[in-house]
Write a protein that holds these residues in place. Structure first.
Motif, mmCIF file in Angstrom:
data_model
loop_
_atom_site.group_PDB
_atom_site.id
_atom_site.type_symbol
_atom_site.label_atom_id
_atom_site.label_comp_id
_atom_site.label_asym_id
_atom_site.label_seq_id
_atom_site.Cartn_x
_atom_site.Cartn_y
_atom_site.Cartn_z
ATOM 1 N N UNK A 47 10.222 -13.312 1.712
ATOM 2 C CA UNK A 47 10.841 -13.190 3.030
ATOM 3 C C UNK A 47 9.805 -13.422 4.128
ATOM 4 N N UNK A 48 10.285 -13.733 5.332
ATOM 5 C CA UNK A 48 9.396 -14.019 6.459
ATOM 6 C C UNK A 48 8.579 -12.803 6.879
ATOM 7 N N UNK A 49 9.064 -11.594 6.616
ATOM 8 C CA UNK A 49 8.380 -10.390 7.063
ATOM 9 C C UNK A 49 7.331 -9.902 6.081
ATOM 10 N N UNK A 50 7.210 -10.507 4.931
ATOM 11 C CA UNK A 50 6.239 -10.061 3.918
ATOM 12 C C UNK A 50 4.819 -10.289 4.435
ATOM 13 N N UNK A 51 3.925 -9.334 4.221
ATOM 14 C CA UNK A 51 2.547 -9.503 4.675
ATOM 15 C C UNK A 51 1.873 -10.648 3.926
ATOM 16 N N UNK A 52 0.926 -11.272 4.612
ATOM 17 C CA UNK A 52 0.235 -12.415 4.027
ATOM 18 C C UNK A 52 -0.625 -11.992 2.840
ATOM 19 N N UNK A 53 -1.090 -10.764 2.837
ATOM 20 C CA UNK A 53 -1.942 -10.297 1.750
ATOM 21 C C UNK A 53 -1.214 -9.214 0.973
ATOM 22 N N UNK A 54 -0.115 -9.557 0.354
ATOM 23 C CA UNK A 54 0.663 -8.604 -0.424
ATOM 24 C C UNK A 54 -0.168 -8.125 -1.606
ATOM 25 N N UNK A 55 -0.009 -6.890 -1.960
ATOM 26 C CA UNK A 55 -0.752 -6.282 -3.048
ATOM 27 C C UNK A 55 0.013 -6.516 -4.339
ATOM 28 N N UNK A 56 -0.549 -7.337 -5.212
ATOM 29 C CA UNK A 56 0.094 -7.575 -6.491
ATOM 30 C C UNK A 56 -0.341 -6.497 -7.485
ATOM 31 N N UNK A 57 0.150 -6.608 -8.704
ATOM 32 C CA UNK A 57 -0.139 -5.592 -9.704
ATOM 33 C C UNK A 57 -1.635 -5.502 -9.986
ATOM 34 N N UNK A 58 -2.282 -6.606 -10.117
ATOM 35 C CA UNK A 58 -3.723 -6.625 -10.400
ATOM 36 C C UNK A 58 -4.499 -5.974 -9.245
ATOM 37 N N UNK A 59 -4.141 -6.295 -8.008
ATOM 38 C CA UNK A 59 -4.791 -5.693 -6.852
ATOM 39 C C UNK A 59 -4.559 -4.192 -6.789
ATOM 40 N N UNK A 60 -3.327 -3.783 -7.134
ATOM 41 C CA UNK A 60 -3.012 -2.365 -7.151
ATOM 42 C C UNK A 60 -3.851 -1.625 -8.185
ATOM 43 N N UNK A 61 -4.009 -2.187 -9.358
ATOM 44 C CA UNK A 61 -4.823 -1.563 -10.402
ATOM 45 C C UNK A 61 -6.293 -1.502 -9.998
ATOM 46 N N UNK A 62 -6.788 -2.568 -9.363
ATOM 47 C CA UNK A 62 -8.176 -2.560 -8.890
ATOM 48 C C UNK A 62 -8.371 -1.470 -7.833
ATOM 49 N N UNK A 63 -7.416 -1.363 -6.927
ATOM 50 C CA UNK A 63 -7.493 -0.346 -5.887
ATOM 51 C C UNK A 63 -7.491 1.055 -6.500
ATOM 52 N N UNK A 64 -6.621 1.274 -7.468
ATOM 53 C CA UNK A 64 -6.551 2.575 -8.143
ATOM 54 C C UNK A 64 -7.835 2.897 -8.885
ATOM 55 N N UNK A 65 -8.368 1.920 -9.605
ATOM 56 C CA UNK A 65 -9.615 2.142 -10.352
ATOM 57 C C UNK A 65 -10.780 2.382 -9.397
ATOM 58 N N UNK A 66 -10.830 1.622 -8.324
ATOM 59 C CA UNK A 66 -11.895 1.814 -7.340
ATOM 60 C C UNK A 66 -11.815 3.172 -6.672
ATOM 61 N N UNK A 67 -10.608 3.600 -6.336
ATOM 62 C CA UNK A 67 -10.430 4.911 -5.712
ATOM 63 C C UNK A 67 -10.822 6.028 -6.665
ATOM 64 N N UNK A 68 -10.413 5.908 -7.924
ATOM 65 C CA UNK A 68 -10.770 6.922 -8.922
ATOM 66 C C UNK A 68 -12.284 6.991 -9.095
ATOM 67 N N UNK A 69 -12.929 5.842 -9.130
ATOM 68 C CA UNK A 69 -14.388 5.823 -9.263
ATOM 69 C C UNK A 69 -15.062 6.439 -8.041
#
Length: 192
Positions: free
Chosen positions: A3-25
């Motif tokens: 859709x036109x309103x979707x952010x240009x840098x949408x967080x995909x599954x891989x990005x979400x997992x990286x974010x979670x792992x980085x936060x946990x670390x």
């Protein structure tokens, strides 16, 4: 098609997992650094002659009483020093009388306030409590009170209540509060 309103840098599954792992670390590293920095002194024994306060807590407890008392602290250095020492003893008695969960939370707060990075950034006090003054304690209390974080406001309320109760319950503060002290018959009944 997105859709036109979707952010240009949408967080995909891989990005979400990286974010979670980085936060946990990051949180694991922060927790380990707090432990290694000596912020947690739960195993520290009580200071000699005290039930709950550790040797590291004593300068903080005296400054807490001085910071809360402010200009009400007696001008005579000997009387003021005696009031601060009595205040530390009363803090010890009060905190020793708390139930275990409350003691655990106060211990966390006291240990956190001993940790230099927290003391400096959240409280505005760079010096260790052994070198700090009553004005430094008032700065800490003002910063905790003015914080936008409810947790820091709660820390302020707890510290202000502890300091107020132990100072204003001392006989040296009775004239300032215009309190004549307990009636003689009540003291006699308690001592009988």
């Amino acid at each position: 098609m997105s859709p036109d309103w979707a952010p240009a840098t949408a967080l995909d599954r891989r990005g979400f997992l990286k974010l979670g792992a980085g936060s946990a670390a990051a949180f694991t590293l922060l927790g380990a650094s707090v432990q290694l920095a000596g912020c947690s002194q739960q195993a520290a024994p009580a200071a000699a002659g005290f039930r709950w306060l550790t040797a590291a807590d004593l300068p903080f407890a005296r400054l807490l009483v001085a910071g809360v008392a402010g200009s009400a602290l007696p001008a005579d250095p000997a009387i003021a020093d005696a009031a601060l020492e009595e205040g530390a003893r009363r803090i010890d008695i009060c905190l020793d009388a708390l139930d275990a969960p409350a003691q655990k939370e106060v211990r966390k707060l006291f240990d956190l306030l001993q940790w230099a990075p927290f003391r400096r950034f959240a409280g505005g006090v760079a010096k260790p409590w052994t070198e700090a003054t009553a004005a430094d304690m008032q700065t800490l209390l003002a910063n905790l009170s003015a914080s936008r974080l409810g947790l820091l406001n709660g820390a302020f309320r707890a510290l202000a209540k502890i300091g107020s109760v132990v100072f204003w319950s001392q006989p040296v503060a009775y004239p300032l509060a215009r309190y004549p002290g307990p009636p003689a018959w009540a003291v006699a009944a308690l001592n009988a």
